[in-house]
Design an enzyme around this catalytic site. Sequence first.
Site, mmCIF file in Angstrom:
data_model
loop_
_atom_site.group_PDB
_atom_site.id
_atom_site.type_symbol
_atom_site.label_atom_id
_atom_site.label_comp_id
_atom_site.label_asym_id
_atom_site.label_seq_id
_atom_site.Cartn_x
_atom_site.Cartn_y
_atom_site.Cartn_z
ATOM 1 N N GLY A 12 -1.204 -8.795 -1.091
ATOM 2 C CA GLY A 12 -1.820 -8.288 -2.325
ATOM 3 C C GLY A 12 -1.600 -9.230 -3.487
ATOM 4 O O GLY A 12 -1.626 -8.835 -4.656
ATOM 5 N N SER A 15 -3.890 -9.883 -7.083
ATOM 6 C CA SER A 15 -4.152 -8.973 -8.204
ATOM 7 C C SER A 15 -2.929 -8.105 -8.514
ATOM 8 O O SER A 15 -2.022 -7.959 -7.684
ATOM 9 C CB SER A 15 -5.349 -8.078 -7.839
ATOM 10 O OG SER A 15 -5.645 -7.158 -8.862
ATOM 11 N N GLY A 16 -2.942 -7.523 -9.700
ATOM 12 C CA GLY A 16 -2.037 -6.437 -10.077
ATOM 13 C C GLY A 16 -0.563 -6.664 -9.757
ATOM 14 O O GLY A 16 0.045 -7.669 -10.133
ATOM 15 N N ILE A 17 0.024 -5.689 -9.052
ATOM 16 C CA ILE A 17 1.467 -5.705 -8.786
ATOM 17 C C ILE A 17 1.854 -6.900 -7.914
ATOM 18 O O ILE A 17 2.860 -7.570 -8.168
ATOM 19 C CB ILE A 17 1.893 -4.362 -8.134
ATOM 20 C CG1 ILE A 17 1.625 -3.196 -9.106
ATOM 21 C CG2 ILE A 17 3.364 -4.396 -7.723
ATOM 22 C CD1 ILE A 17 1.769 -1.799 -8.496
ATOM 23 N N ASP A 36 -3.744 -12.325 0.980
ATOM 24 C CA ASP A 36 -4.706 -11.405 0.370
ATOM 25 C C ASP A 36 -6.078 -11.696 0.993
ATOM 26 O O ASP A 36 -6.278 -12.741 1.610
ATOM 27 C CB ASP A 36 -4.766 -11.624 -1.161
ATOM 28 C CG ASP A 36 -5.230 -10.385 -1.922
ATOM 29 O OD1 ASP A 36 -4.419 -9.802 -2.653
ATOM 30 O OD2 ASP A 36 -6.415 -9.988 -1.769
ATOM 31 N N GLY A 77 -3.059 -2.914 -1.089
ATOM 32 C CA GLY A 77 -3.461 -1.544 -0.785
ATOM 33 C C GLY A 77 -4.802 -1.228 -1.405
ATOM 34 O O GLY A 77 -5.247 -1.900 -2.339
ATOM 35 N N TYR A 157 -5.502 8.522 0.840
ATOM 36 C CA TYR A 157 -4.592 7.695 0.045
ATOM 37 C C TYR A 157 -3.195 8.324 0.016
ATOM 38 O O TYR A 157 -2.190 7.658 0.275
ATOM 39 C CB TYR A 157 -5.122 7.516 -1.383
ATOM 40 C CG TYR A 157 -4.216 6.615 -2.194
ATOM 41 C CD1 TYR A 157 -4.274 5.231 -2.052
ATOM 42 C CD2 TYR A 157 -3.269 7.144 -3.074
ATOM 43 C CE1 TYR A 157 -3.416 4.396 -2.764
ATOM 44 C CE2 TYR A 157 -2.411 6.322 -3.795
ATOM 45 C CZ TYR A 157 -2.490 4.945 -3.638
ATOM 46 O OH TYR A 157 -1.636 4.131 -4.343
HETATM 47 P P1 NAI Z 1 -4.845 -4.163 -7.112
HETATM 48 O O1 NAI Z 1 -6.198 -3.685 -6.723
HETATM 49 O O2 NAI Z 1 -4.667 -4.844 -8.411
HETATM 50 O O3 NAI Z 1 -4.270 -5.084 -5.948
HETATM 51 C C1 NAI Z 1 -4.413 -4.775 -4.603
HETATM 52 C C2 NAI Z 1 -4.553 -6.067 -3.809
HETATM 53 O O4 NAI Z 1 -4.685 -5.715 -2.419
HETATM 54 C C3 NAI Z 1 -5.801 -6.868 -4.206
HETATM 55 O O5 NAI Z 1 -5.471 -8.217 -4.467
HETATM 56 C C4 NAI Z 1 -6.701 -6.746 -2.983
HETATM 57 O O6 NAI Z 1 -7.533 -7.880 -2.757
HETATM 58 C C5 NAI Z 1 -5.666 -6.553 -1.851
HETATM 59 N N1 NAI Z 1 -6.304 -5.940 -0.706
HETATM 60 C C6 NAI Z 1 -7.052 -4.806 -0.681
HETATM 61 N N2 NAI Z 1 -7.569 -4.624 0.552
HETATM 62 C C7 NAI Z 1 -7.145 -5.658 1.321
HETATM 63 C C8 NAI Z 1 -7.353 -6.033 2.675
HETATM 64 N N3 NAI Z 1 -8.151 -5.324 3.485
HETATM 65 N N4 NAI Z 1 -6.738 -7.142 3.127
HETATM 66 C C9 NAI Z 1 -5.969 -7.895 2.305
HETATM 67 N N5 NAI Z 1 -5.748 -7.609 1.018
HETATM 68 C C10 NAI Z 1 -6.331 -6.498 0.522
HETATM 69 O O7 NAI Z 1 -3.897 -2.878 -7.036
HETATM 70 P P2 NAI Z 1 -2.348 -2.671 -7.425
HETATM 71 O O8 NAI Z 1 -2.313 -1.585 -8.408
HETATM 72 O O9 NAI Z 1 -1.693 -3.959 -7.707
HETATM 73 O O10 NAI Z 1 -1.803 -2.051 -6.056
HETATM 74 C C11 NAI Z 1 -0.781 -2.654 -5.304
HETATM 75 C C12 NAI Z 1 -0.103 -1.567 -4.497
HETATM 76 O O11 NAI Z 1 0.508 -0.645 -5.391
HETATM 77 C C13 NAI Z 1 -1.028 -0.757 -3.606
HETATM 78 O O12 NAI Z 1 -0.429 -0.549 -2.354
HETATM 79 C C14 NAI Z 1 -1.160 0.555 -4.360
HETATM 80 O O13 NAI Z 1 -1.432 1.636 -3.504
HETATM 81 C C15 NAI Z 1 0.200 0.659 -4.991
HETATM 82 N N6 NAI Z 1 0.262 1.553 -6.150
HETATM 83 C C16 NAI Z 1 -0.496 1.298 -7.271
HETATM 84 C C17 NAI Z 1 -0.462 2.162 -8.341
HETATM 85 C C18 NAI Z 1 -1.294 1.957 -9.565
HETATM 86 O O14 NAI Z 1 -1.402 2.894 -10.363
HETATM 87 N N7 NAI Z 1 -1.880 0.793 -9.769
HETATM 88 C C19 NAI Z 1 0.393 3.356 -8.313
HETATM 89 C C20 NAI Z 1 1.165 3.514 -7.108
HETATM 90 C C21 NAI Z 1 1.083 2.633 -6.072
#
Ligand code: NAI
Length: 260
Positions: A12, A15-17, A36, A77, A157
Amino acid sequence: MNVAGKTIVVTGVASGIGAEVARQFQAAGARVIGMDRNEPSTPVEQFIKIDLSNPASIKAAADCVAEGIDGLCNVAGLPPTAPAEIVMAVNFLGLQALTDALVEKMSQGGSIVNVASLAGAGWPGATEQINSFLADASFDNISETCERLDIVGPRAYFFSKEVLICWTMKHRWSWRDRGIRMNCVSPGPVETPILADFIATLGERAEEDMRIMDRPGAPTDIAPVVQFLCSDESAWIRGANIPCDGGMFAHVQCQMNNLG
Ligand code: NAI
């Protein structure tokens, strides 16, 4: 906490976290192998493209990683707006397959950190479904398994994170002889590109949460916890799920258990 010189795989990372986790590891002197489906905008030591919904892509990506990993941070995710079987594939089956493939390449004392969610806090009420999923689910039967267990729409989810927390606990001692441990971090709502999806899916409940909270989280709130769990100082934390959510987990528990 010291992570200098460690080699850490971060999924991941685009992006993001995940992007912030990679940035903070590199700032602390660790070597990051990012994975990613999208290219990261921040440079990492090695980037490996992966589609976590596809077992062949996971195997190919794992094959590109050399022996001697000190940490694996499973951050990638999908949000609740994606189709149920894809959410289960990426958020759990893909994470599980990558972990199984990489654990053999981990060094003595390595650490696996899974980013779960506050959304997984309801696992104690779903243990029958979770055990059934863990016993049978695979990439080949994921649609039928979701149908059989009534995992439809946004429930996927929540269920993906419930399964992840339980799978992590079940593995509390799986690699104890090698000093390898696995833990979860469970963020509350964090400002990243998927936050809008959560609010759209959860509607009034999300709005109420945002009203109660002093502020939404930022990736910078989550990354230090992930880093601590990869440091040697956290070596005795095993199979744990650490909330990082501005107090939301405590709030939900107090409400549910009449603690005020
Ligand atoms: P984000 O959308 O910014 O980052 C998610 C990353 O996962 C993206 O870079 C995306 O390309 C990658 N990804 C998605 N599907 C993929 C696949 N099939 N193969 C490879 N990479 C893939 O989201 P964020 O917020 O950074 O989420 C990171 C984690 O944190 C996730 O597991 C999410 O469930 C969890 N989370 C996020 C929260 C929030 O409010 N943002 C709250 C609680 C948990």
